[in-house]
Every structure is written in C-alpha cells, then in structure tokens.
Design a protein around this motif. Sequence first.
Motif, short mmCIF file in Angstrom:
data_model
loop_
_atom_site.label_atom_id
_atom_site.label_comp_id
_atom_site.label_asym_id
_atom_site.label_seq_id
_atom_site.Cartn_x
_atom_site.Cartn_y
_atom_site.Cartn_z
N ARG A 26 0.79 -0.98 -0.03
CA ARG A 26 0.13 0.18 -0.20
C ARG A 26 1.04 1.06 -0.54
NH1 ARG A 26 -4.10 -1.73 2.90
NH2 ARG A 26 -2.71 -1.31 4.64
N HIS A 27 2.13 1.17 0.74
CA HIS A 27 2.93 2.12 0.86
C HIS A 27 4.07 1.73 -0.36
CE1 HIS A 27 1.08 2.98 4.42
NE2 HIS A 27 0.92 4.39 4.59
N GLN A 28 3.78 1.08 -1.22
CA GLN A 28 5.09 1.02 -1.95
C GLN A 28 5.34 2.58 -2.78
OE1 GLN A 28 5.37 -2.07 -5.16
NE2 GLN A 28 5.87 -1.26 -6.91
N THR A 29 4.51 3.30 -3.57
CA THR A 29 4.77 4.73 -4.46
C THR A 29 5.10 5.42 -3.57
OG1 THR A 29 2.41 3.58 -5.37
CG2 THR A 29 3.53 6.54 -5.74
N LEU A 30 4.83 5.56 -2.24
CA LEU A 30 5.71 6.65 -1.63
C LEU A 30 7.06 6.03 -0.23
CD1 LEU A 30 2.55 7.35 1.42
CD2 LEU A 30 3.31 8.64 -0.31
N LEU A 31 6.86 4.79 -0.68
CA LEU A 31 8.34 4.44 -0.10
C LEU A 31 9.29 5.05 -1.79
CD1 LEU A 31 7.95 1.17 0.97
CD2 LEU A 31 9.30 2.96 1.97
N GLN A 32 8.39 4.73 -2.44
CA GLN A 32 9.36 4.96 -4.14
C GLN A 32 9.47 6.77 -4.21
OE1 GLN A 32 6.63 2.83 -6.66
NE2 GLN A 32 8.29 1.52 -7.22
N ARG A 33 8.66 7.04 -3.57
CA ARG A 33 8.44 9.08 -3.59
C ARG A 33 9.77 9.57 -3.30
NH1 ARG A 33 3.27 12.09 -3.67
NH2 ARG A 33 3.84 14.07 -3.94
N PHE A 34 9.97 9.05 -1.65
CA PHE A 34 10.22 9.61 -0.62
C PHE A 34 11.92 9.41 -0.08
CE2 PHE A 34 6.19 10.58 0.51
CZ PHE A 34 6.48 12.14 0.17
N PHE A 35 12.07 7.82 -0.73
CA PHE A 35 13.13 6.90 -0.56
C PHE A 35 14.91 7.83 -1.28
CE2 PHE A 35 13.11 2.53 1.47
CZ PHE A 35 12.49 3.33 2.34
N SER A 36 15.49 7.75 -0.67
CA SER A 36 17.07 9.02 -1.63
C SER A 36 17.82 7.01 -1.66
CB SER A 36 17.17 10.49 -0.76
OG SER A 36 17.99 9.72 0.45
N SER A 37 18.69 8.16 -2.17
CA SER A 37 20.03 6.34 -2.88
C SER A 37 20.50 6.34 -1.65
CB SER A 37 20.91 6.74 -3.49
OG SER A 37 19.78 7.01 -4.60
N SER A 38 20.73 7.11 -1.17
CA SER A 38 21.20 6.69 0.89
C SER A 38 20.59 6.53 1.64
CB SER A 38 21.57 8.83 1.76
OG SER A 38 20.44 9.13 1.50
N ILE A 39 19.55 6.56 1.24
CA ILE A 39 17.84 6.02 2.93
C ILE A 39 18.07 4.05 1.94
CG2 ILE A 39 15.78 5.46 3.07
CD1 ILE A 39 15.94 8.89 3.22
N LEU A 40 17.89 4.36 0.73
CA LEU A 40 17.65 3.16 0.35
C LEU A 40 19.18 2.01 0.39
CD1 LEU A 40 16.11 0.92 -1.40
CD2 LEU A 40 17.56 1.95 -3.54
N VAL A 41 19.83 2.52 0.55
CA VAL A 41 21.91 1.77 0.52
C VAL A 41 21.53 1.68 1.91
CG1 VAL A 41 24.33 1.95 0.87
CG2 VAL A 41 22.95 3.18 -1.08
N LYS A 42 21.36 2.16 3.57
CA LYS A 42 21.48 1.78 4.35
C LYS A 42 20.08 1.06 4.49
CE LYS A 42 22.52 6.64 5.85
NZ LYS A 42 22.95 7.95 6.19
N VAL A 43 18.90 1.16 4.13
CA VAL A 43 18.19 0.14 3.90
C VAL A 43 18.48 -1.72 3.86
CG1 VAL A 43 15.72 -0.44 3.54
CG2 VAL A 43 15.79 1.77 3.71
#
Length: 1137
Positions: free
Chosen positions: A38-55
């Motif tokens: 349900r939050h996939q679109t918002l995850l794609q919208r508000f994740f930056s590259s650095s946050i993604l690497v850390k996640v």
Amino acid sequence: MDRNSHIPWQEYCYLDLKSNAQKQDTSKRMEDPGWLHRHQTLLQRFFSSSILVKVVHHMRKADLLSAQEAGLIQEMGSLKDKVHLLVEFLSVTDPHGAALQAYLQSSHLTEYNLITVHESMVRRYKDALIQRLKEDENSLAQVPGNSNSTLLLIECVSDLQQREHDLVQVSVNRGAGPLHGRALGLDKLIAPLTRGSTAPRVTLTIGVAGSGKSLMVRRFIQLWSTSQIYPELSLAIPIACWELSSFDRLSVERLLRLFVPYDNMDVILFNESCKVLLILDGLEEFRQSLDFADAPPTSDPRREIPVSDLIANIVRGNLLPGTTLWLLSRPGTGAKVPAGLVDRVTEAPPLSRTQIKDYINHCITNTLDAYSISQDSSPSQTSTPVDVSSKVWTYLNTQKPLLILSSVPAICHIIVTTLSRLLKLDSDATPLPRTLTEVYAHYCWPHLSGSEAPSGGIRKPLGTLGRLAFYSLLRRRYTFSETELRTYSVDVPTQGSMRGCRILQRRQSWLSDSVAWQFTHTSVQEFLGALFYYISSRRGMFDLFSESSVSWPRIGFHSHYRAALQKTNQSDAAPQGNLDLFMRFLSGLMSPAAGSLLGGSLGVGHEEQVTQRTTASTLLQNAVTGTGGDAVSMRNVTMVTCLAELQQVELLRSVEDDLINCSLRGKLKGGVCAVLAYLLQVSDACTEETQLSNCLDSSSLKRLLPQLLYCSKLRMENNEFKEGTMELLGSLLSAKECHILMLSLADDSISSKGIKPLSRALLVNRTLTTLDLHGNNIGAKGAKTLCDALKMNQVLVSVNLQNNHIEDEGARALAEVLQSNRKLTTLNVQKNSIGPEGVKKIGEALKKNQTLQDLNISSNHLGDLGTVALAQALMVNHVLHTLSLQSNSVSDRGIKALSHALQSNRGLSCLNLRENSIGVAGAKDIAKALKVNTCLRELDLTANLLHDEGVTAIAEAMRVNRAITSLHLQWNFIKAGAAKALAQSLMSNTCIQLLDLQENALGDNGVIALAFALRSNSSLIVLYLQGVSAGKSGAVALADALVVNESLHTLDLRGNSIGMEGAKAFSSALKKNRSLRSLNLQENSLGMDGAIFIATALRGNHQLNYINLQGNGIGESGAKVVSDAIKAGAPDCVVDI
C-alpha cells in the motif's frame, strides 16, 4: 491477501502524529500485511539513494535480504525500480513490513512520518477543496469559457500590456491573442517542456480583468484534486490575494497555517521531498503594492513582515525556496515581477469568434442570466432561442467595437445577456445599444432604478454604490469587505438577489469563512463610477477627485468634465490608463441615445443634455486636434474613442471615407492621425489589410508609427520614402511588439541606401512573412544588403523584388540566400535584367535548396543558356512547384533541355513559358515530356511559334497525359488542323479543365471539331475562343454541343462573327443547358434581334450568372431594353451591355 486480516486504511488515515495515539497504534500498523504494497508508491517517492542503501544494509543484517537479492536491487536502473524490487523481496520475508517500519522509525523518522501520514492528509485536503468547488458551481455556470484548460505560452509581458488599460489592449489587438502565443494545457503548466529542461519554479499567468484567470485556477484545482493531473504534487494551495488584505504582517508559517489548517501538515509543507505548489491569484488585489526592489530580504519562516515584503521574499526564493509558485494577475501588475525571477510566462486566451457564437447559443438556449429568467417569461414572446441567438450574432457583427470586446469572457457575458434580453422584449421603443455605454446602461439599470424601464429612484444607489465604485477606482481597489460596503451605506446583497447577480458578486475564501465582495467586472465598477461622477458634477462645488471635499472650488459641469479629462491624460494620476474606460463611459453618458435612456430619471433636461454634449465634444476635439506633430499615443486614441462614444462621428466618418477611397494624401495632420489610429482598431476597412498608399511622408509616418505596430497587413505603396523615412520603418519592424505579417512597399522610390535600415530590421523581426518591394530601385548593391539579412532571417516566406534593377550581381547574392535560408518559399525577381550568369548561380542554389516553391524570373535575359541551367536544377530539385520564364527569349534549344528535365522531375506543377521563341521543334520536345510527366498541372505556351505542327504534337501527347488541367495556346498561329487534333484529344482526355485558344485562326471548321468533342468530353470547364474567326456554322455547332454538354462552365467567344443566326442557336441551347455560368458574346455582330434572342432564352435559364453583349450594335436604348429583359428573366445574372 485474506480480507478478514486486512486492517482498514480508514483506521489510521487521520492519525495525529503529535498525540499519544501514535504509540498505541504503532504495533497494529506493523502487523498490517498490506502495509508494504500500500505504501510502495510513497516509498519510491520519498526514499533517497542514501536511505535505500542503508535500508538494504540493515535488511541484510536482519537476514531479511540475501546477498543475491541485495545485488539484484543494486543492479536495477532507476531508484524507483530498486525500491519496487525491495518491496517485492520484503513482502516474502517480512510480510507485515514490521522490520522496515521499525528501522525507519528509529533512523529516518521524518521519512517514516511522511510515508504514513502523507496520503491521509492530502486526501483530507483535497476533499475540502472539492467541497468548496461544488459550492461555487452555480456561480461559475454563467461565464463563457469556464471549462477551458488551455493557456498561451508567451515570452514576456509586452510594453502595451504594461502601459495601457485592459480594454485598450483588447481593442488594439482586435480581440486576438498574443502573436507568438503557443497553447499550453494545465497538465503542462508547471512541467518541463522538453526532455532536457527543468520544471519552472515561478510561473506567471497574465490576463485582462474578466479573462478567466480565477476560473483557470479552479479548473486546475478540480483536476488536481481528482488526481487527473500532477499525481506527484503533494499540495496545491490556492490563495486569492484579496484574502491577505486584512493582514498587515504575516510570516510564512502563519500564512500556510491559514490556508492549510490541519495538524501535522508541517511534515509535508516543510519537507524538501514533497512538491508543493503555491497559487497566488490576483496580485493586483494586494492593498500594498508589490515592491521587489526595496523589500528587505529574510529567510526566517517564523518572522512576521509586511505582506508585500513576504510575497517578494517568497518569489525571490528567500522563503519557501523549494516551493513551486503560480502567480496570476492583470498584465500591469504582472509586469512588476522582475523578469529574472519568472521562469515561464503564460496568458489567458481570448474567446475566438467561434467561442463567442457558441456562448451566445448556449447562453440564450439555457437562459443562464438570472435577470432574463425572471423578466423574460411573458407568454407574448414569440421569438425562439435560435432566432434570438441568430439576431444577437448578426447584430454583434455589425458593431465591431462590441464584437472585439466580446473576446473577454466576462464582457461577452454582459453584452450577450443585454442584447438577448432586449431582443426578447421585442420592443420597438428600445433600440439596440450601439456603444459600450448604452450596453452597460441597459445591463445595470434594472438594479439601479429597481424597474425595467429607465424610471424610478436612482439617487440612493448612485450615492452608495456609485460613490464606492468611483473612489475605489481612484485607489485601484476592486475587492471590498462587508465593513467597507457598510461604510458607503451599501446593503450587503443576499444570496441570489438581483444585486448579487448583476452588480456585486460574492467571493468566498478557499478554505476559510472569509467573504469579500466585488463588482461583477471592473468595467461595471468603472461605469458606475462614471455615472456617479456625471450626476455629482452637475451640482458639485469642489473637486470630486478629492473624497474629503477639501479642495479648491470647482463649479459647473464644464469645469468637472475638463478635470476628468486632465486626470485621464496625466500618466501619474492615471497609470496604466486607469481612467480610460471611466472617461469613455463619462463621455458616452452624454450621447443622444444615453440621454434618451437615462435623462429623465437622472433629472437632466434636453437643453442641459445638449449643452453638456457640446461642452464635452469641444473639449474632446481640442484634445484630439491638439496633438500637433507628436506621435499619436494611446491616450490620444482614447480621446477619439470618447468622441465615438459620444456619437460625435462626423470627423471619424470623413477620415474613414478618405481611408476607403485612398484619398488621405495631404490630410494626415493634427487630429486626423489620431482618428486614423482609432480606425485602425475598429474600421472594417482595416480588418483584412491597412491601405496607406500614396498618402504618407516622413512626418505623418512618424506620428502614426506607434499605432502601425499592431497592424497585421500593411500596404504603404507609392509614397516616395527617403532614407529618413526608411529609418522609421526599420524601427517599426525592429520593435518587440511588431505585429506586421505582410508589408508592401511597392513603388516607394526606395534606393540602395534606403534598404539598409529595412535589412537591419529583418535581422531581429520575428513576424514579417511577406515583403513586397517591387517597383523600387535598390539595385545590385541594395540587393546584396537585403540578402545579407535574408541569410539570417528565418521568418520571411515571400519576397517580391520585381523591377529593382538587381542584375546578375544581385542574382548571385540571392543564390547565396537560397543555399542557406530554410524558410523562403516564394521569390519574384521579374524585370531585373538578370542574364545567364546570374541564373546559373540561382540554378546551382536550387540543386541544394529544399524550401523554395514559387520562382518568377519572367522578363529577364535568360536566353537558352539560363534556361539550360534551370533545367539542370530541375533534374535534382523536386520541391519547386511553380516556375515562370515568361519573356526570356527562350528558343528550341533551351526548351529541349527543359523538356528533358520535365521527364524526370516530380515536383513542378505550373510552368509559364509565355512570350518566348518556342517553335515546332520545341513543341515536339514538350510533347515528349508530357507523355511521361505526371506532376505538371498548368502549362502556358501563349505567344510562341508553335504553328499547327507543334500543337498537333502536343495534342497527341494530351491523349495519354493525365496530369495537365490547364493549357494555354493563345497567339500561336494555329489553324483548323491543330484544332481538330486537340478535339481528338478532348474526346479521350478526362483531366483537362481549361483550354485557351484565343487569337488563333481556327475558323468554323476548327470550332466545329471542338464542338463535336464537347458532346462527349466531361472534364472541360473553361474554353476561351476569343478571335478565332468563328462564324454562324461554328456557333451553331457549339450551341448544339451545349445542349448535351454538362461540364462547361465558361465560354468566351469575344471578337468573332456569329451574327443573329448564331445568337438564335445559342438561345435555343441556353433554354436546355444547365451547366454554363459565364458566356461572353462581345463584338459578335448580334444586332438587336440577336440580343433579344439571348434575353428571351434567359427567362428559362437561371444558372447563367454573367453574360457580355457589348459591342454588338444594339445602341443605348436597345441595350436598356435587352438588359431589363434579361434581369426580369434572370435577376441574378450580371449583364455587360
């Protein structure tokens, strides 16, 4: 997913992050199996590259991602795809997304809050906007163009828009939109226009009052709130600038909380990851004028500063730097925003003629005007809505100034509802309004007087509404609070009341309970202000422009009217023409029609009206004629407009008659130039093109120059322009606001020096597409100067240099142009003494050129050598459509090469070889080409030396040719033999439509052969047989053919000898023929009897619309008898006799 285990979205969509409920509901959300998807679109919208690497790193440590899965995520191309793959993997190992939520809460709380609260808050905000739009639907239904979703992309606010009153701008442009405007939908308004460009931060939309800017905002909000445009936009915050007028000081934080009054909205508003659009609608409605130069900079969102400084800092980017801005205003205010801060400028489009007509039909059919509904329900009315619509549209087309102003949607509504109501009343006692003042008097009167007829009390509404309108106009105030209405003793209208419908309209804040009032259009305010001033000036003791009444005494109407005139003409007292329309209405109130309508109720007697009219007329005429030698300004034109509104039109009609009759020479002095400038805007004589030939000199051109900018097609021929005058023309074409599309300077004695300023102007001009310089004397030197400009100019498509003595040197310069210019499609160098060498250069250029379509090199010195050069070019060039080589001494040798080229050429459709020296051999070569050529449509071989043998060869080719539609063989020494050959080809050819055999001795035998062919031919439309020695037998044969022929449209038999017998035969044929439209029997020895035969035949033939019986020995009395007889039987037939 199991529906029973699904936690409804509604359970947490309105979560308050600042309450303790957050802690209590966290575990529930973490157990929600649908959270990840349900939050996939918002995850794609508000994740930056650095946050993604850390996640990804954290999920690897928690054994929720394998090394291979982490590698696959890293290999994905875009960030969006990477987040999508992460969600897919975690939905298997962490179905509830609990681990991801826990990590985001602990390490990236801001992003977590955004992801969890964003959709719920935005949805709540959108729902509130949608509700407000529904509440306002009824008030928007009456306005034309209310569903428009297109703006016009322009470069900047023009000088005219910065300086002049809104309606002056509309009049000058004749109701058309900006010249270089490009359609831009709302879905592209704040988006990048090209793949490599960036989205604009500041977009400015300008438009005259009533052009639909606020409606465009509502349309945008409607589309965005229903997720039809900009799904990536978190918030679109519309603010009507009048809402900020009650605040002296504001901070950004307080401003946003006023218009987005929801808890936790700060998470979205001040987060760089969220895209926010701030819409400021109506910049002109700020109480404090915007001052970008002196506003002190600040970047503190909590600091309260004056509202004007706040807006300046937001636009500059000192505050809310990541927010996108959409500013809307009238042009004069919009121009105050520094151009360097604005990334995109758009303009509200005017209504087209089609849209005006559609609105008339819509308005009248649906009786949208509330007043019309209440007043026009009488059962005695017999006109249907279609009848009324048609009458309104027809009448508007006879009143060009009103039609032009109808391009403004709000004014269109006022004019159309007024005209439709008067037409529905169907009263002969009330003539339809001819001026704007009369329209507004009819529109406003029922409310002001409380009755339909112009009677009853009017002093109270004038003392309240009129005073409010006038003094607010002086302060440039257009929106009023209820307190301000009561200050002027104006009763606040109730919802749906007549005043609210026609005079005042209620404005509601987007998301608060704030309410304000406006006049339904600024022009209504200006009319009421003028009406108040008119009544007050009759008894006023002090200057009415001072509301406090502390001023020098000013007694008498003459004194007050002169004061208004002076105020209107003072740029400091009336910036941007603020009082132009007020002055127009004030003058119009003294016209005979307005006096008849309003005089009784206003208590103004007939004698007083005449005195006032004389006073106003004298002052206006003095203002118009007092311009002297200065350039005509828009203020001068306003004075002429006031004269027209006053219906003092003697001078206007005189100048217009001179304009139409091209008799302005020596008269363009004093006020005539100002009147002419006014006529350029409204006269039918200037609708298609402005004709200023044989009347201009340097001084008159200088006076008219500012007004000529806005003409689209301008003819200034036979004016003997010298170098100084050409400098003025150069400045005209160089101006940024130049609207000229076509300019003719033919026969103006322009020299090589005079062409220099014109050439310099062409380097920067972006509008002129057609330039006619024929009949001047620019010479080879001037041609080179012009060509240097044409190499750079990418706008001109047609240039006429006929008879300019450019010679071979000028032709070489033009050849260089043709090699580089990619816009020029038409070039005329007729009569320029160009020889073979010059044409060779042009031919070489044509091998490379891919744009030129029409080339006229007639009446030069090409000879065979030049023709061969062009033929070689045609072997390669398949773009040229029309080539004229008339009068160039071309003989069989040149034709041989040209014919060879025609066998392979696939582009040329029209070839003119008139008046050359083409003989039999050349004709045979042409015939060979015609047998294989499939593109040539028109061939003109008039006045050559083809003789029977040559024409016979061409006739044989025509049996197989299926391309030629027009063949001219006039003056070629052909006789009956060639005519018979042509007749044979006509019997099988189904494409030829025009055949010209004039001035050839075909005789009766040749004509009889052609007549026989006409019996079966069904394609020929035009046949020219002037002077072919046809007699009685030839005429009888043609007449017999007309009985059965159903295609021939035009038959020309001038200069033959068919006599009375031939006329008699045609008489019989015309009674049966139904295709012939034009018949020329001039100089055919018909006599009176023959003419009577023709006249008698036309009683039964109603298809013929032209007949020529001149030169037939009928005499004046006989001509009248015959003419009357023909008109009685065929009233639509034009008779030359």
